[in-house]
Scaffold this motif. Structure first.
Motif, short mmCIF file in Angstrom:
data_model
loop_
_atom_site.label_atom_id
_atom_site.label_comp_id
_atom_site.label_asym_id
_atom_site.label_seq_id
_atom_site.Cartn_x
_atom_site.Cartn_y
_atom_site.Cartn_z
N ILE A 1 0.83 -1.20 0.00
CA ILE A 1 0.00 0.00 0.00
C ILE A 1 0.87 1.25 0.00
O ILE A 1 0.64 2.18 -0.76
N LEU B 1 0.98 5.23 -4.09
CA LEU B 1 0.18 5.96 -3.11
C LEU B 1 0.03 7.42 -3.52
O LEU B 1 -1.01 8.04 -3.29
N VAL C 1 -0.33 8.50 -6.53
CA VAL C 1 -1.42 8.54 -7.51
C VAL C 1 -2.76 8.61 -6.79
O VAL C 1 -3.64 9.39 -7.16
N HIS C 2 -2.91 7.81 -5.74
CA HIS C 2 -4.16 7.81 -4.99
C HIS C 2 -4.37 9.13 -4.25
O HIS C 2 -5.50 9.61 -4.15
N ILE D 1 -5.59 11.50 -6.90
CA ILE D 1 -7.00 11.22 -7.21
C ILE D 1 -7.90 11.77 -6.11
O ILE D 1 -8.92 12.40 -6.39
N ALA D 2 -7.52 11.54 -4.87
CA ALA D 2 -8.33 12.02 -3.74
C ALA D 2 -8.38 13.54 -3.71
O ALA D 2 -9.44 14.14 -3.44
N TYR E 1 -12.17 9.76 -0.32
CA TYR E 1 -11.79 9.48 -1.70
C TYR E 1 -10.46 8.72 -1.78
O TYR E 1 -10.26 7.90 -2.67
N LEU E 2 -9.55 8.97 -0.84
CA LEU E 2 -8.30 8.23 -0.81
C LEU E 2 -8.56 6.76 -0.50
O LEU E 2 -8.05 5.87 -1.20
N SER F 1 -10.22 5.11 -3.51
CA SER F 1 -9.26 4.83 -4.58
C SER F 1 -8.41 3.61 -4.24
O SER F 1 -8.20 2.73 -5.08
N LEU F 2 -7.92 3.55 -3.01
CA LEU F 2 -7.12 2.39 -2.58
C LEU F 2 -7.95 1.11 -2.63
O LEU F 2 -7.46 0.05 -3.07
N ARG G 1 -8.38 -0.12 -6.13
CA ARG G 1 -7.15 -0.75 -6.61
C ARG G 1 -7.00 -2.15 -6.03
O ARG G 1 -6.66 -3.10 -6.74
N GLU G 2 -7.26 -2.30 -4.74
CA GLU G 2 -7.11 -3.60 -4.10
C GLU G 2 -8.15 -4.60 -4.62
O GLU G 2 -7.84 -5.76 -4.83
#
Length: 163
Positions: free
Chosen positions: A15, A20, A22-23, A26-27, A132-133, A136-137, A140-141
């Motif tokens: 993680i 991270l 990028v996330h 995005i957030a 939002y973080l 997004s994570l 991805r997971e």
């Protein structure tokens, strides 16, 4: 989660890596561009969607677990450089991230916590950012679980063709 063998991808490093950023980006963009209040957005859109994400991930993890019961597939995957723990804990970390996101979305959907730290507007922005973080994570997971399970399925199929 913190223990890691040299060359092993498991642990929090799955993680906390360069992706991270990028996330975080995005957030940040979502926090600034989504017009809806994050609490309302969580209640109306994300709560049902997050429940679907965890259901999908658990279903695909079950499929992967079933595939990993094959002795031939285990022999192909588990070697000294890639132990069973690398796969199992990777799935477990993915489920943990998704469960944390669902929990956070549930708190946000309920109106959040009655704690004001930086002021109502700033706290609302920060709450939205974390929402939002985590979303997004979690996406991805969830995608990682689906993708890896599909790769296991293809490997199992190809090994069956060779026999």
């Amino acid at each position: 989660m913190l223990h890691r063998q040299p060359g092993s991808p498991r642990g929090i490093g799955n993680i906390a890596n360069s992706f991270l950023l990028v996330h975080v980006a995005i957030a940040t963009v979502a926090t600034l561009l989504i017009k809806s209040d994050p609490f309302t957005f969580a209640a109306k859109a994300l709560f049902p969607a997050s429940s679907i994400l965890i259901g999908m991930s658990l279903a695909w993890t079950t499929r992967a677990s079933t595939l990993l019961q094959s002795a031939d597939l285990r022999d192909a995957l588990f070697r000294n450089d890639r132990r069973a723990e690398d796969y199992v804990y990777g799935f477990q970390l993915a489920i943990l991230v998704i469960m944390l996101m669902v929990t956070y979305v549930a708190i946000m959907a309920g109106g959040g916590l009655s704690i004001i730290v930086f002021g109502q507007e700033t706290d609302s922005l920060l709450s939205g950012f974390w929402l939002y973080l985590l979303l997004s994570l979690a996406m991805r997971e969830c995608w990682g679980v689906v993708n890896f399970t599909n790769l296991l399925s293809l490997l199992d199929y190809r090994r069956g063709e060779k026999r």
